[in-house]
Design a protein around this motif. Structure first.
Motif, PDB file in Angstrom:
ATOM      1  N   PHE A  89     -23.640 -58.105 -31.113  1.00 41.60           N
ATOM      2  CA  PHE A  89     -23.702 -59.508 -31.509  1.00 41.60           C
ATOM      3  C   PHE A  89     -22.573 -59.850 -32.484  1.00 41.60           C
ATOM      4  O   PHE A  89     -21.983 -60.933 -32.425  1.00 41.60           O
ATOM      5  N   CYS A  90     -22.250 -58.909 -33.368  1.00 44.19           N
ATOM      6  CA  CYS A  90     -21.303 -59.178 -34.456  1.00 44.19           C
ATOM      7  C   CYS A  90     -19.831 -59.084 -34.041  1.00 44.19           C
ATOM      8  O   CYS A  90     -18.987 -59.795 -34.606  1.00 44.19           O
ATOM      9  N   GLU A  91     -19.501 -58.223 -33.088  1.00 47.63           N
ATOM     10  CA  GLU A  91     -18.089 -57.995 -32.763  1.00 47.63           C
ATOM     11  C   GLU A  91     -17.337 -59.277 -32.408  1.00 47.63           C
ATOM     12  O   GLU A  91     -16.266 -59.538 -32.982  1.00 47.63           O
ATOM     13  N   PRO A  92     -17.828 -60.132 -31.492  1.00 47.02           N
ATOM     14  CA  PRO A  92     -17.076 -61.351 -31.188  1.00 47.02           C
ATOM     15  C   PRO A  92     -16.979 -62.307 -32.370  1.00 47.02           C
ATOM     16  O   PRO A  92     -15.998 -63.051 -32.493  1.00 47.02           O
ATOM     17  N   ILE A  93     -17.951 -62.274 -33.259  1.00 45.43           N
ATOM     18  CA  ILE A  93     -17.893 -63.117 -34.461  1.00 45.43           C
ATOM     19  C   ILE A  93     -16.773 -62.636 -35.373  1.00 45.43           C
ATOM     20  O   ILE A  93     -15.994 -63.434 -35.914  1.00 45.43           O
ATOM     21  N   ILE A  94     -16.672 -61.330 -35.531  1.00 40.79           N
ATOM     22  CA  ILE A  94     -15.589 -60.773 -36.363  1.00 40.79           C
ATOM     23  C   ILE A  94     -14.229 -61.148 -35.785  1.00 40.79           C
ATOM     24  O   ILE A  94     -13.314 -61.551 -36.512  1.00 40.79           O
ATOM     25  N   ARG A  95     -14.071 -61.031 -34.456  1.00 44.95           N
ATOM     26  CA  ARG A  95     -12.804 -61.384 -33.813  1.00 44.95           C
ATOM     27  C   ARG A  95     -12.460 -62.842 -34.061  1.00 44.95           C
ATOM     28  O   ARG A  95     -11.304 -63.197 -34.337  1.00 44.95           O
ATOM     29  N   TYR A  96     -13.466 -63.732 -33.973  1.00 41.68           N
ATOM     30  CA  TYR A  96     -13.216 -65.151 -34.212  1.00 41.68           C
ATOM     31  C   TYR A  96     -12.806 -65.403 -35.669  1.00 41.68           C
ATOM     32  O   TYR A  96     -11.829 -66.108 -35.937  1.00 41.68           O
ATOM     33  N   LEU A  97     -13.545 -64.815 -36.605  1.00 40.48           N
ATOM     34  CA  LEU A  97     -13.235 -65.028 -38.023  1.00 40.48           C
ATOM     35  C   LEU A  97     -11.845 -64.507 -38.371  1.00 40.48           C
ATOM     36  O   LEU A  97     -11.108 -65.126 -39.142  1.00 40.48           O
ATOM     37  N   ASP A  98     -11.465 -63.383 -37.781  1.00 36.67           N
ATOM     38  CA  ASP A  98     -10.148 -62.810 -38.047  1.00 36.67           C
ATOM     39  C   ASP A  98      -9.007 -63.678 -37.525  1.00 36.67           C
ATOM     40  O   ASP A  98      -7.860 -63.509 -37.939  1.00 36.67           O
ATOM     41  N   SER A  99      -9.303 -64.606 -36.626  1.00 38.76           N
ATOM     42  CA  SER A  99      -8.263 -65.486 -36.086  1.00 38.76           C
ATOM     43  C   SER A  99      -8.040 -66.720 -36.962  1.00 38.76           C
ATOM     44  O   SER A  99      -7.208 -67.567 -36.638  1.00 38.76           O
ATOM     45  N   ASN A 100      -8.770 -66.813 -38.080  1.00 40.25           N
ATOM     46  CA  ASN A 100      -8.664 -67.958 -38.977  1.00 40.25           C
ATOM     47  C   ASN A 100      -8.159 -67.533 -40.358  1.00 40.25           C
ATOM     48  O   ASN A 100      -8.347 -66.383 -40.756  1.00 40.25           O
ATOM     49  N   PRO A 101      -7.544 -68.473 -41.096  1.00 41.16           N
ATOM     50  CA  PRO A 101      -7.038 -68.157 -42.441  1.00 41.16           C
ATOM     51  C   PRO A 101      -8.160 -68.128 -43.476  1.00 41.16           C
ATOM     52  O   PRO A 101      -8.407 -69.108 -44.193  1.00 41.16           O
ATOM     53  N   LEU A 102      -8.854 -67.001 -43.558  1.00 38.05           N
ATOM     54  CA  LEU A 102      -9.966 -66.847 -44.485  1.00 38.05           C
ATOM     55  C   LEU A 102     -10.163 -65.378 -44.816  1.00 38.05           C
ATOM     56  O   LEU A 102      -9.553 -64.508 -44.199  1.00 38.05           O
ATOM     57  N   MET A 103     -11.022 -65.130 -45.797  1.00 35.13           N
ATOM     58  CA  MET A 103     -11.324 -63.749 -46.184  1.00 35.13           C
ATOM     59  C   MET A 103     -12.786 -63.466 -45.866  1.00 35.13           C
ATOM     60  O   MET A 103     -13.668 -64.217 -46.274  1.00 35.13           O
ATOM     61  N   THR A 104     -13.034 -62.409 -45.122  1.00 37.58           N
ATOM     62  CA  THR A 104     -14.393 -62.063 -44.720  1.00 37.58           C
ATOM     63  C   THR A 104     -14.792 -60.706 -45.271  1.00 37.58           C
ATOM     64  O   THR A 104     -14.118 -59.710 -45.051  1.00 37.58           O
ATOM     65  N   GLU A 105     -15.903 -60.694 -46.018  1.00 33.47           N
ATOM     66  CA  GLU A 105     -16.530 -59.436 -46.431  1.00 33.47           C
ATOM     67  C   GLU A 105     -17.622 -59.115 -45.422  1.00 33.47           C
ATOM     68  O   GLU A 105     -18.435 -59.979 -45.099  1.00 33.47           O
TER      69      GLU A 105
END
Length: 270
Positions: A89-105
């Motif tokens: 469930f999480c992998e595609p969300i991580i890929r999407y977030l990584d394509s944006n200018p933001l910081m994800t913990e």
């Protein structure tokens, strides 16, 4: 009589610097613990970035971490409750977030993971310097988070934004996902867990294990991610600096976190 006190950290137990527990709060918690009341931290942080709060409050018996994705028993040195999100469930969300200018913990197995080049998107003006240093020191940096965590269950995501447009874009994306509980505890940030993972469900699970009724619980919080545990507890306290939603849901409103509101509330009920 109250048998368990659950305390949010940032904006509640912690002073405005997000690092220090005041002397009055420490004294009140010791007084409660000496009367046989169990003490639990209930935080959006994961175990590796809780910092020295347990050194300041050695009476802490339990830690609800990652917004309720897990509960850690400090006396037995083990996790007694978990409610994570599956990797698929999480992998595609991580890929999407990584394509944006933001910081994800990304919180996994009690640790925080972050892409190495994403720190530049964090606005340091929004956080005290000592707090930022603590977060950075407790984080595992990696080139590709998906490679690092592949196949593992994920406790929680915390997303920090550099601009309002990106925040609104990503928030819209997340609001259309099924199976997550989306909330926030800081300005210019979002965080989410599994839909059923919140501080209230974690507190309920812990109370079930300990044999403590909700009417014997007290919970203190300031942000909307504290609502579930405040609503669950017989003694729900909103901090003076809490959101209006929290104040409306709480049975009591105490002083702000900068005015030892936790100590004032505890002494009121013990």
């Amino acid at each position: 009589m109250v048998k368990l006190i659950a305390l949010d950290m940032d904006g509640t137990l912690m002073s405005p610097d997000h690092v220090t527990v005041s002397e009055e709060n420490r004294k009140a918690l010791k007084e409660a613990h000496d009367k046989g009341i169990k003490i639990s931290i209930a935080t959006g942080r994961t175990l590796s970035i809780i910092g020295n709060v347990c050194e300041q409050v050695p009476e802490t018996d339990y830690i609800i971490f990652s917004n309720g994705a897990g509960v850690y028993d400090r006396r037995e040195n083990k996790v007694i409750y978990v409610n994570p999100m599956k990797w698929e469930f999480c992998e595609p969300i991580i890929r999407y977030l990584d394509s944006n200018p933001l910081m994800t913990e990304i919180y996994c197995d009690g640790k925080s993971y972050m892409r190495s080049d994403s720190v530049k998107y964090l606005d340091p003006k929004l956080y005290p310097e000592e707090f930022l240093d603590m977060i950075i020191k407790g984080t595992n940096f990696c080139g590709d988070v998906c490679d690092e965590l592949k196949g593992k269950d994920i406790e929680k995501f915390t997303i920090h934004f550099g601009d309002a447009a990106t925040l609104m874009k990503v928030k819209n994306y997340l609001e259309n996902l099924e199976g997550i509980a989306l909330t926030a505890s800081f300005e210019a940030s979002l965080e989410f867990t599994a839909a059923s993972a919140d501080k209230g469900n974690a507190l309920e699970g812990m109370c079930r294990i300990l044999g403590i009724d909700a009417s014997k619980c007290a919970a203190f919080g300031d942000a909307d991610n504290d609502l579930p545990m405040i609503e669950f507890s017989g003694y729900g306290f909103a901090m003076g600096n809490a959101t209006e939603n929290v104040k409306k849901a709480a049975k009591y409103v105490t002083k702000t976190n900068g005015e030892d509101g936790v100590a004032a509330g505890i002494r009121n009920i013990i």
